[in-house]
Write a protein that holds these residues in place. Structure first.
Motif, PDB file in Angstrom:
ATOM      1  N   SER A  80      33.126 -26.323 -59.052  1.00  0.00           N
ATOM      2  CA  SER A  80      33.870 -25.940 -57.854  1.00  0.00           C
ATOM      3  C   SER A  80      34.053 -24.428 -57.810  1.00  0.00           C
ATOM      4  CB  SER A  80      35.225 -26.640 -57.808  1.00  0.00           C
ATOM      5  OG  SER A  80      36.020 -26.236 -58.903  1.00  0.00           O
ATOM      6  N   GLU A  86      30.187 -24.767 -49.305  1.00  0.00           N
ATOM      7  CA  GLU A  86      31.058 -25.540 -48.424  1.00  0.00           C
ATOM      8  C   GLU A  86      30.608 -25.498 -46.967  1.00  0.00           C
ATOM      9  OE1 GLU A  86      34.956 -24.033 -49.233  1.00  0.00           O
ATOM     10  OE2 GLU A  86      34.833 -24.568 -51.342  1.00  0.00           O
ATOM     11  N   SER A  96      31.950 -32.086 -57.029  1.00  0.00           N
ATOM     12  CA  SER A  96      32.438 -30.789 -57.474  1.00  0.00           C
ATOM     13  C   SER A  96      33.442 -30.967 -58.615  1.00  0.00           C
ATOM     14  CB  SER A  96      33.095 -30.080 -56.289  1.00  0.00           C
ATOM     15  OG  SER A  96      33.473 -28.781 -56.639  1.00  0.00           O
TER      16      SER A  96
END
Length: 115
Positions: A80, A86, A96
């Motif tokens: 992440s 995104e 993630s």
């Protein structure tokens, strides 16, 4: 302990490493060996849609991602915090992981192959 993790870290089109990693994952899965994938570094570009590699660069590796489910490869991990991942232009089949879980993931597998 899980069996095999394939860690893709190389650019999909600068060498054969990323393709070889994906091929190895498919071989494991073909023989019903559990395998997971994780992507980091330059290999994250594999997730972008609308790739148009040149003849010299070879096959469009992004197209292989849609077929992973047919090989029972359900876990594709990314770390992440990658804000460019995104966007709507990214393959959505990833999970993630927070940085601490990302680091501990590698010790949960009997075999880790890095490409």
């Amino acid at each position: 302990m899980k069996h095999t993790l394939i860690h893709l870290n190389s650019s999909p089109y600068s060498s054969l490493a990323c393709k070889e990693g994906l091929d190895l994952a498919l071989v494991f899965a073909t023989f019903e060996q559990p395998v997971d994938l994780c992507l980091s570094g330059a290999a994250l570009s594999l997730l972008t849609r609308n790739q148009d590699p040149t003849i010299e660069q070879g096959k469009n590796l992004h197209k292989l991602l849609a077929g992973l489910e047919f090989y029972d490869i359900d876990n594709v991990f990314i770390e992440s915090g990658n804000t460019w991942l995104e966007t709507d232009n990214i393959w959505q089949g990833t999970q993630s992981l927070a940085p601490d879980k990302w680091q501990s993931m590698f010790s949960q597998y009997q075999q880790v192959f890095r490409f």
